[in-house]
Write an enzyme that holds these catalytic residues in place. Structure first.
Site, PDB file in Angstrom:
ATOM      1  N   HIS A 150      -2.326  -1.309  -4.362  1.00  0.00           N
ATOM      2  CA  HIS A 150      -3.783  -1.358  -4.528  1.00  0.00           C
ATOM      3  C   HIS A 150      -4.334   0.059  -4.458  1.00  0.00           C
ATOM      4  O   HIS A 150      -3.617   1.010  -4.169  1.00  0.00           O
ATOM      5  CB  HIS A 150      -4.452  -2.270  -3.487  1.00  0.00           C
ATOM      6  CG  HIS A 150      -4.308  -1.815  -2.065  1.00  0.00           C
ATOM      7  ND1 HIS A 150      -4.779  -2.545  -0.996  1.00  0.00           N
ATOM      8  CD2 HIS A 150      -3.744  -0.704  -1.503  1.00  0.00           C
ATOM      9  CE1 HIS A 150      -4.531  -1.916   0.123  1.00  0.00           C
ATOM     10  NE2 HIS A 150      -3.900  -0.786  -0.151  1.00  0.00           N
ATOM     11  N   SER A 188       0.831  -1.194   0.000  1.00  0.00           N
ATOM     12  CA  SER A 188       0.000   0.000   0.000  1.00  0.00           C
ATOM     13  C   SER A 188       0.874   1.255   0.000  1.00  0.00           C
ATOM     14  O   SER A 188       1.684   1.444  -0.905  1.00  0.00           O
ATOM     15  CB  SER A 188      -0.952  -0.055   1.204  1.00  0.00           C
ATOM     16  OG  SER A 188      -1.934   0.950   1.125  1.00  0.00           O
TER      17      SER A 188
END
Length: 209
Positions: A132, A107
């Site tokens: 993501h 992330s």
């Protein structure tokens, strides 16, 4: 009240004792590594940890604005705005910042990994990298929910643009790649443009990075 897990973990931080002409001096291991221009990001990215990282970056720039900083990352990600405060500081300061993933960079951790100095973004062989799109939740009036949805969409676009800048991939490819949790090996992250090299052994001429 202090979190008991945080207290327990802090109690496990090793101390390093150094001898000098003025006697003994003890440092926690992270403070000692900071003297070598090494910064660690371990655990979630949130306001407190981000403030510590930003402060260390600014301190090292003040010490020597031309000398490289080594930024080691082992993080599952966290709060987007906290991560962006670190990212903006990395881009703002004059020092080149080399990044190295040990363990995981997921992330926001992967974004910070990719944001290192071009040619100086590394991962160790068994590191895992994950990208993501941002996620979030909100409860309240319908109008407020729409406002927050627009904000998350704006953050998604901004994060995509940052990945485009640092990976060299086009926007559509980045958007598709971030649509779901996208886990990568270190080699796959190199092919994706998130890092420049997978390190097997430290170069003898490079004591810190």
């Amino acid at each position: 009240m202090r979190d008991p897990v945080e207290f327990y973990n802090s109690a496990l931080v090793p101390m390093v004792v150094e001898q000098s002409s003025r006697g003994e001096r003890a440092f926690d291991i992270y403070s000692r590594l900071l003297r070598e221009r090494i910064i660690f990001l371990t655990g979630p990215v949130e306001d407190y940890s981000a403030s510590l990282i930003v402060a260390q970056l600014l301190f090292l720039e003040a010490e020597n604005p031309k000398k490289e900083i080594s930024f080691y990352i082992n993080s599952p990600g966290g709060v987007v705005t906290s991560g962006l405060s670190i990212y903006d500081t990395m881009q703002f300061i004059r020092c080149p910042v080399a990044t190295l993933c040990v363990g995981q960079a997921a992330s926001m951790g992967s974004l910070l990994l990719a944001a290192g100095e071009p040619g100086h973004r590394f991962a160790l062989p068994n590191a895992r990298i994950m990208v993501h799109q941002p996620s979030g939740g909100f409860q309240g009036q319908a109008t407020d929910i729409l406002i927050h949805a627009r904000e998350i969409e704006a953050l998604k676009r901004r994060l995509n643009e940052i990945y485009v800048k640092h990976t060299g991939r086009d926007y559509d490819t980045i958007e598709l790649g971030l649509e779901r949790d996208n886990f990568m090996t270190a080699d796959a992250a190199r092919e994706w443009g998130l890092i420049d090299e997978v390190l097997q052994k430290r170069a003898e001429a490079s004591p810190a990075a």
